[in-house]
Design a protein around this motif. Structure first.
Motif, short mmCIF file in Angstrom:
data_model
loop_
_atom_site.label_atom_id
_atom_site.label_comp_id
_atom_site.label_asym_id
_atom_site.label_seq_id
_atom_site.Cartn_x
_atom_site.Cartn_y
_atom_site.Cartn_z
N VAL A 84 0.92 -1.36 -0.25
CA VAL A 84 -0.03 -0.56 -0.08
C VAL A 84 0.97 1.20 0.25
CG1 VAL A 84 -1.50 1.19 1.20
CG2 VAL A 84 -1.87 -1.07 0.82
N SER A 85 0.57 1.78 -1.25
CA SER A 85 1.36 3.29 -1.17
C SER A 85 0.16 5.01 -0.48
CB SER A 85 1.86 3.71 -2.66
OG SER A 85 0.44 4.00 -3.07
N HIS A 86 1.58 5.32 0.39
CA HIS A 86 0.77 6.56 1.00
C HIS A 86 1.52 7.80 0.63
CE1 HIS A 86 -1.76 4.05 3.89
NE2 HIS A 86 -0.10 3.44 3.71
N HIS A 87 1.12 8.50 -0.54
CA HIS A 87 1.59 9.31 -1.59
C HIS A 87 1.06 10.73 -1.29
CE1 HIS A 87 5.11 7.35 -4.09
NE2 HIS A 87 3.06 6.79 -3.95
N TRP A 88 1.85 11.62 -0.96
CA TRP A 88 1.07 13.08 0.02
C TRP A 88 0.39 13.95 -0.82
CZ3 TRP A 88 0.78 18.03 -2.15
CH2 TRP A 88 0.19 18.87 -0.96
N GLY A 89 -1.41 14.11 -0.86
CA GLY A 89 -2.07 14.28 -1.53
C GLY A 89 -3.14 13.51 -2.01
N ARG A 90 -2.50 12.65 -1.93
CA ARG A 90 -3.20 10.93 -2.80
C ARG A 90 -4.03 10.00 -1.40
NH1 ARG A 90 -0.20 7.68 -6.64
NH2 ARG A 90 0.10 5.65 -5.86
N ARG A 91 -4.65 9.30 -1.87
CA ARG A 91 -5.45 8.30 -0.70
C ARG A 91 -4.61 7.31 -0.82
NH1 ARG A 91 -11.94 7.37 -2.18
NH2 ARG A 91 -11.43 5.91 -0.36
N ALA A 92 -4.55 6.40 0.27
CA ALA A 92 -3.83 5.17 -0.12
C ALA A 92 -3.74 4.28 -1.33
CB ALA A 92 -4.58 4.13 1.52
N ARG A 93 -3.41 3.71 -1.97
CA ARG A 93 -3.50 3.03 -3.26
C ARG A 93 -2.54 1.22 -3.40
NH1 ARG A 93 -4.18 4.25 -7.95
NH2 ARG A 93 -3.42 3.20 -9.85
N LEU A 94 -3.12 0.49 -3.03
CA LEU A 94 -2.36 -0.79 -3.66
C LEU A 94 -2.36 -0.70 -4.67
CD1 LEU A 94 -3.06 -4.02 -2.82
CD2 LEU A 94 -4.91 -3.90 -3.63
N GLU A 95 -1.09 -1.08 -4.51
CA GLU A 95 -0.18 -0.99 -5.72
C GLU A 95 0.42 -2.63 -6.18
OE1 GLU A 95 3.31 1.68 -6.53
OE2 GLU A 95 1.42 3.33 -5.66
N GLY A 96 0.76 -3.40 -5.10
CA GLY A 96 0.83 -4.56 -4.95
C GLY A 96 0.21 -5.61 -4.50
N VAL A 97 0.49 -6.79 -4.87
CA VAL A 97 -0.59 -8.26 -4.15
C VAL A 97 0.52 -9.41 -3.75
CG1 VAL A 97 -2.25 -9.96 -3.76
CG2 VAL A 97 -2.87 -7.60 -4.18
N ALA A 98 0.53 -9.94 -2.76
CA ALA A 98 1.59 -11.55 -2.92
C ALA A 98 0.57 -12.59 -2.32
CB ALA A 98 2.84 -11.00 -1.53
N VAL A 99 0.16 -13.78 -2.76
CA VAL A 99 -0.65 -14.46 -2.79
C VAL A 99 -0.08 -15.65 -2.08
CG1 VAL A 99 -3.09 -16.36 -3.02
CG2 VAL A 99 -2.31 -13.46 -3.86
N PHE A 100 -0.12 -15.88 -0.94
CA PHE A 100 0.20 -17.63 -0.43
C PHE A 100 -0.27 -18.17 -1.06
CE2 PHE A 100 3.24 -14.09 1.10
CZ PHE A 100 4.27 -14.09 1.56
N SER A 101 -0.17 -18.95 -1.31
CA SER A 101 -0.81 -20.03 -1.75
C SER A 101 -0.85 -21.53 -1.22
CB SER A 101 -1.32 -20.20 -3.19
OG SER A 101 -0.33 -20.71 -3.90
N GLN A 102 -1.69 -22.62 -1.30
CA GLN A 102 -1.73 -24.44 -1.28
C GLN A 102 -0.53 -24.40 -2.47
OE1 GLN A 102 -2.36 -25.69 1.57
NE2 GLN A 102 -1.50 -27.12 0.93
N PRO A 103 0.38 -25.40 -2.18
CA PRO A 103 0.84 -26.09 -3.35
C PRO A 103 0.48 -26.71 -4.50
CG PRO A 103 2.29 -25.83 -1.02
CD PRO A 103 1.54 -25.94 -1.49
N MET A 104 0.55 -26.80 -5.67
CA MET A 104 -0.16 -27.07 -6.40
C MET A 104 0.04 -28.71 -6.04
SD MET A 104 -1.74 -25.76 -8.99
CE MET A 104 -1.93 -27.12 -10.24
N ASN A 105 1.40 -29.44 -5.99
CA ASN A 105 1.51 -30.32 -5.36
C ASN A 105 1.70 -30.87 -4.29
OD1 ASN A 105 3.13 -32.95 -5.22
ND2 ASN A 105 3.66 -32.74 -7.08
N GLN A 106 1.14 -31.93 -3.69
CA GLN A 106 1.60 -32.24 -2.35
C GLN A 106 2.38 -32.69 -1.54
OE1 GLN A 106 -1.17 -30.42 0.07
NE2 GLN A 106 -1.00 -29.79 -1.41
N LEU A 107 3.21 -33.24 -2.76
CA LEU A 107 4.22 -33.74 -2.00
C LEU A 107 5.38 -32.95 -2.18
CD1 LEU A 107 4.39 -37.41 -4.01
CD2 LEU A 107 3.76 -36.71 -1.64
#
Length: 288
Positions: A68-91
């Motif tokens: 989340v970015s916080h730039h002067w004069g601008r509302r907080a903005r989502l600029e990136g996402v990291a998704v930690f997921s269940q591995p496709m292969n359980q092994l």
């Protein structure tokens, strides 16, 4: 989607917006005082990834972090996402980290907007790992894959330039474990990959076959005939719909210890320094 080849000695950092890739010079520096990394809701993460990542798909998430970015004069903005997921292969967890599946996650999506300066990746990834430790304290390792094989549409347009994991090499504490399993990809006319699981659902008329059918139709496959079973339709669609097969030598695999300090040190000792880092994609398109 266009991607111009660059000289092998030029590193650029990939960005996304609306499913289209762009690149920023690797030596840019962000003002870290203007950014924070926070836990993110499933709905916000899914909407961001669906809108901006080229695959427009979302994995089975266990934890999500947002830049989340916080730039002067601008509302907080989502600029990136990291998704930690269940591995496709359980092994994968037991094989690569020596841990049970429940204690291993995969970095299923890592997406930053095109306006975010280049070195935001390492800042974001390190703090996303810290948030992961708080949210899922029993998780001991994170697997991260990078796909080094570019893909093109039937018209020759590069739709995926390939990447070898430059940001994983820059992050501290990780190790390169080599290539994952080689396989053959099925590509749509526009260069996207159709998963083997999607094909299996349709071939066997399993639950989810209707969604799989819509995916193929959207990719240009012919309509299903009345009374045609899934296996017969799939054979005909793949023969007539402009689909192609491409041999893939396997994704690059990186492993990061993410548990508590003692657990991270122990796992780091077990995996060692890993193999030498790869330094390019499998064709002359370079991404960082």
């Amino acid at each position: 989607m266009q991607h111009l080849p660059v000289r092998p000695d030029v590193q650029r950092c990939q960005r996304w917006r609306g499913g289209r890739a762009s690149y920023r010079p690797a030596r840019e520096v962000i003002d870290t005082e203007r950014f924070e990394v926070v836990p993110l809701s499933e709905s916000d993460a899914k909407a961001f990834v669906g809108q901006h990542h080229y695959s427009h798909s979302y994995p089975a998430a266990r934890f999500r972090a947002g830049l989340v970015s916080h730039h002067w004069g601008r509302r907080a903005r989502l600029e990136g996402v990291a998704v930690f997921s269940q591995p496709m292969n359980q092994l994968a967890g037991p094989r690569h980290a020596g841990l049970p599946p429940a204690r291993v996650v995969e970095l299923g999506r890592f997406v930053l907007l095109d306006e975010t300066a280049a070195n935001a990746e390492t800042f974001f990834l390190a703090r996303a790992f810290a948030e992961l430790r708080v949210a899922l304290p029993k998780v001991g390792a994170c697997l991260a894959y990078s796909d080094p094989v570019p893909r093109a549409s039937l018209g020759g347009e590069i739709v995926f330039p390939g990447h070898y994991g430059c940001i994983y090499q820059a992050a501290s504490g990780g190790a390169y474990l080599g290539r994952a399993t080689a396989r053959t990809l099925l590509l749509t006319p526009d260069g996207r990959v159709v998963s083997a699981r999607t094909l299996s659902k349709l071939r066997n008329d399993e639950r989810g076959a209707a969604y799989a059918y819509r995916q193929l139709r959207d990719a240009g496959a012919p309509a299903r005939r009345p009374g045609e079973d899934g296996a017969a339709y799939l054979d005909r669609a793949l023969a007539d719909g402009g689909f192609r097969r491409q041999r893939h030598p396997g994704n690059h695999l990186y492993l990061f210890p993410v548990g508590g300090p003692a657990a991270r040190r122990r796992l780091a000792r077990e995996i060692g320094r890993g193999h030498p880092y790869p330094k390019g994609v499998d064709r002359p398109y370079v991404e960082c």
